[in-house]
Scaffold this motif. Structure first.
Motif, PDB file in Angstrom:
ATOM      1  N   GLN A 163      10.449   4.776  -1.307  1.00  0.00           N
ATOM      2  CA  GLN A 163       9.024   4.873  -1.446  1.00  0.00           C
ATOM      3  C   GLN A 163       8.559   4.557  -0.185  1.00  0.00           C
ATOM      4  O   GLN A 163       8.752   3.430   0.439  1.00  0.00           O
ATOM      5  CB  GLN A 163       8.734   3.917  -2.359  1.00  0.00           C
ATOM      6  CG  GLN A 163       7.042   3.893  -2.785  1.00  0.00           C
ATOM      7  CD  GLN A 163       6.785   2.523  -3.569  1.00  0.00           C
ATOM      8  OE1 GLN A 163       7.564   1.593  -3.713  1.00  0.00           O
ATOM      9  NE2 GLN A 163       5.353   2.376  -3.927  1.00  0.00           N
ATOM     10  N   ARG A 164       7.375   5.389   0.393  1.00  0.00           N
ATOM     11  CA  ARG A 164       6.741   5.185   1.626  1.00  0.00           C
ATOM     12  C   ARG A 164       5.345   4.819   1.034  1.00  0.00           C
ATOM     13  O   ARG A 164       4.641   5.594   0.313  1.00  0.00           O
ATOM     14  CB  ARG A 164       6.899   6.410   2.465  1.00  0.00           C
ATOM     15  CG  ARG A 164       7.959   6.848   2.471  1.00  0.00           C
ATOM     16  CD  ARG A 164       8.394   8.243   3.263  1.00  0.00           C
ATOM     17  NE  ARG A 164       8.776   7.956   4.590  1.00  0.00           N
ATOM     18  CZ  ARG A 164       8.719   8.415   5.571  1.00  0.00           C
ATOM     19  NH1 ARG A 164       7.875   9.411   5.768  1.00  0.00           N
ATOM     20  NH2 ARG A 164       9.227   8.199   6.750  1.00  0.00           N
ATOM     21  N   ARG A 165       4.710   3.863   1.872  1.00  0.00           N
ATOM     22  CA  ARG A 165       3.254   3.433   1.937  1.00  0.00           C
ATOM     23  C   ARG A 165       2.717   3.300   3.248  1.00  0.00           C
ATOM     24  O   ARG A 165       3.523   2.759   4.074  1.00  0.00           O
ATOM     25  CB  ARG A 165       3.043   2.092   1.071  1.00  0.00           C
ATOM     26  CG  ARG A 165       3.248   2.178  -0.606  1.00  0.00           C
ATOM     27  CD  ARG A 165       3.237   0.971  -1.238  1.00  0.00           C
ATOM     28  NE  ARG A 165       4.316   0.011  -0.871  1.00  0.00           N
ATOM     29  CZ  ARG A 165       4.212  -1.348  -0.821  1.00  0.00           C
ATOM     30  NH1 ARG A 165       3.288  -1.668  -1.681  1.00  0.00           N
ATOM     31  NH2 ARG A 165       5.178  -1.853  -0.372  1.00  0.00           N
ATOM     32  N   TYR A 166       1.514   3.740   3.322  1.00  0.00           N
ATOM     33  CA  TYR A 166       1.157   3.743   4.864  1.00  0.00           C
ATOM     34  C   TYR A 166      -0.359   3.037   4.858  1.00  0.00           C
ATOM     35  O   TYR A 166      -0.990   3.444   4.006  1.00  0.00           O
ATOM     36  CB  TYR A 166       0.971   4.936   5.478  1.00  0.00           C
ATOM     37  CG  TYR A 166       0.463   4.730   6.900  1.00  0.00           C
ATOM     38  CD1 TYR A 166       0.994   4.225   7.923  1.00  0.00           C
ATOM     39  CD2 TYR A 166      -0.885   5.855   7.362  1.00  0.00           C
ATOM     40  CE1 TYR A 166       0.392   3.976   9.189  1.00  0.00           C
ATOM     41  CE2 TYR A 166      -1.083   5.509   8.661  1.00  0.00           C
ATOM     42  CZ  TYR A 166      -0.623   4.943   9.640  1.00  0.00           C
ATOM     43  OH  TYR A 166      -1.227   4.846  10.855  1.00  0.00           O
ATOM     44  N   SER A 167      -0.482   1.917   5.499  1.00  0.00           N
ATOM     45  CA  SER A 167      -1.905   1.337   5.261  1.00  0.00           C
ATOM     46  C   SER A 167      -2.927   2.022   6.082  1.00  0.00           C
ATOM     47  O   SER A 167      -4.076   1.790   5.880  1.00  0.00           O
ATOM     48  CB  SER A 167      -1.886  -0.293   5.511  1.00  0.00           C
ATOM     49  OG  SER A 167      -1.378  -0.156   7.139  1.00  0.00           O
ATOM     50  N   LEU A 211       3.436   1.304   8.213  1.00  0.00           N
ATOM     51  CA  LEU A 211       4.228   2.006   7.235  1.00  0.00           C
ATOM     52  C   LEU A 211       5.337   1.150   6.673  1.00  0.00           C
ATOM     53  O   LEU A 211       6.164   0.583   7.530  1.00  0.00           O
ATOM     54  CB  LEU A 211       5.078   3.216   8.214  1.00  0.00           C
ATOM     55  CG  LEU A 211       6.049   4.147   7.359  1.00  0.00           C
ATOM     56  CD1 LEU A 211       5.121   4.664   6.318  1.00  0.00           C
ATOM     57  CD2 LEU A 211       6.714   5.152   8.250  1.00  0.00           C
ATOM     58  N   LYS A 212       5.542   1.226   5.413  1.00  0.00           N
ATOM     59  CA  LYS A 212       6.309   0.216   4.649  1.00  0.00           C
ATOM     60  C   LYS A 212       7.265   1.329   3.918  1.00  0.00           C
ATOM     61  O   LYS A 212       6.796   2.119   2.974  1.00  0.00           O
ATOM     62  CB  LYS A 212       5.687  -0.729   3.875  1.00  0.00           C
ATOM     63  CG  LYS A 212       5.057  -1.610   4.581  1.00  0.00           C
ATOM     64  CD  LYS A 212       4.350  -2.633   3.671  1.00  0.00           C
ATOM     65  CE  LYS A 212       3.647  -3.737   4.529  1.00  0.00           C
ATOM     66  NZ  LYS A 212       2.856  -4.790   3.566  1.00  0.00           N
ATOM     67  N   LEU A 240       6.206   7.446  -9.603  1.00  0.00           N
ATOM     68  CA  LEU A 240       6.145   7.872  -8.045  1.00  0.00           C
ATOM     69  C   LEU A 240       6.598   9.399  -7.706  1.00  0.00           C
ATOM     70  O   LEU A 240       5.959   9.940  -6.973  1.00  0.00           O
ATOM     71  CB  LEU A 240       6.733   6.791  -7.156  1.00  0.00           C
ATOM     72  CG  LEU A 240       6.359   5.353  -7.325  1.00  0.00           C
ATOM     73  CD1 LEU A 240       7.290   4.283  -6.751  1.00  0.00           C
ATOM     74  CD2 LEU A 240       5.011   5.533  -6.530  1.00  0.00           C
ATOM     75  N   ARG A 259       3.989  11.658  -9.463  1.00  0.00           N
ATOM     76  CA  ARG A 259       2.865  11.674  -8.393  1.00  0.00           C
ATOM     77  C   ARG A 259       2.912  12.656  -7.323  1.00  0.00           C
ATOM     78  O   ARG A 259       1.983  13.279  -6.750  1.00  0.00           O
ATOM     79  CB  ARG A 259       2.782  10.283  -7.931  1.00  0.00           C
ATOM     80  CG  ARG A 259       1.276   9.848  -7.371  1.00  0.00           C
ATOM     81  CD  ARG A 259       1.239   8.656  -7.005  1.00  0.00           C
ATOM     82  NE  ARG A 259      -0.458   8.413  -6.157  1.00  0.00           N
ATOM     83  CZ  ARG A 259      -0.518   8.432  -5.233  1.00  0.00           C
ATOM     84  NH1 ARG A 259      -0.035   8.821  -4.365  1.00  0.00           N
ATOM     85  NH2 ARG A 259      -1.850   8.349  -4.972  1.00  0.00           N
ATOM     86  N   LYS A 261      -2.366  17.382  -4.718  1.00  0.00           N
ATOM     87  CA  LYS A 261      -3.209  16.370  -4.018  1.00  0.00           C
ATOM     88  C   LYS A 261      -4.591  16.660  -4.154  1.00  0.00           C
ATOM     89  O   LYS A 261      -5.175  17.343  -3.069  1.00  0.00           O
ATOM     90  CB  LYS A 261      -2.615  16.539  -2.850  1.00  0.00           C
ATOM     91  CG  LYS A 261      -1.378  15.568  -2.450  1.00  0.00           C
ATOM     92  CD  LYS A 261      -0.102  16.240  -2.925  1.00  0.00           C
ATOM     93  CE  LYS A 261       1.053  15.883  -2.564  1.00  0.00           C
ATOM     94  NZ  LYS A 261       2.256  16.576  -3.083  1.00  0.00           N
ATOM     95  N   ASP A 277      -4.973  11.352  -9.924  1.00  0.00           N
ATOM     96  CA  ASP A 277      -5.036  10.063 -10.469  1.00  0.00           C
ATOM     97  C   ASP A 277      -5.475  10.224 -12.050  1.00  0.00           C
ATOM     98  O   ASP A 277      -4.822   9.444 -12.694  1.00  0.00           O
ATOM     99  CB  ASP A 277      -5.995   9.134  -9.836  1.00  0.00           C
ATOM    100  CG  ASP A 277      -5.426   9.011  -8.405  1.00  0.00           C
ATOM    101  OD1 ASP A 277      -4.061   8.685  -8.253  1.00  0.00           O
ATOM    102  OD2 ASP A 277      -6.130   8.655  -7.295  1.00  0.00           O
TER     103      ASP A 277
END
Length: 114
Positions: A61-65, A71-72, A91, A94, A99, A104
């Motif tokens: 799973q990638r998350r970017y703030s 990047l986490k 996920l 999603r 997009k 949502d």
């Protein structure tokens, strides 16, 4: 109208693809791209999905703030141990939905049970 999917023994990608198509409303006769379908999609037995350990090693799973160095990357195995297989399925679904602003709203109609 409720669309039910039994994930017992099925691959996670097959279940996610079927759920994404149902959330879009492609199984209905009144399908329109710009509307959210009524009803919900219920996926049962998420914990009994076919998840090979070799495949879990490659999923993440990638998350970017939005900030530099923000990047986490969290391995799929950690997502399953912390939140369950239903969250991993959510996920993946999603990522399969378009997009846009309806993503949502459509994702709120996905119900997963262990």
């Amino acid at each position: 109208m409720t669309y039910r999917i039994d994930a017992n023994g099925k691959k996670i990608g097959r279940v996610a693809g079927e759920a994404a198509a149902a959330l879009l409303g492609k199984h209905t006769t009144t399908f329109t791209k710009n509307k959210v379908t009524e009803g919900e999609v219920v996926v049962t037995n998420c914990a009994k999905m076919d998840l090979p350990t070799r495949r879990l090693a490659t999923l993440s799973q990638r998350r970017y703030s939005g900030y530099p160095g923000g990047l986490k990357i969290v391995p799929a195995q950690n997502v399953i141990t912390k939140k369950g297989a239903g969250e991993l399925l959510r996920l993946i679904v999603r990522g399969m939905l378009p997009k846009n602003t309806l993503r949502d709203k459509r994702l709120k109609k996905l119900v997963t049970t262990e």
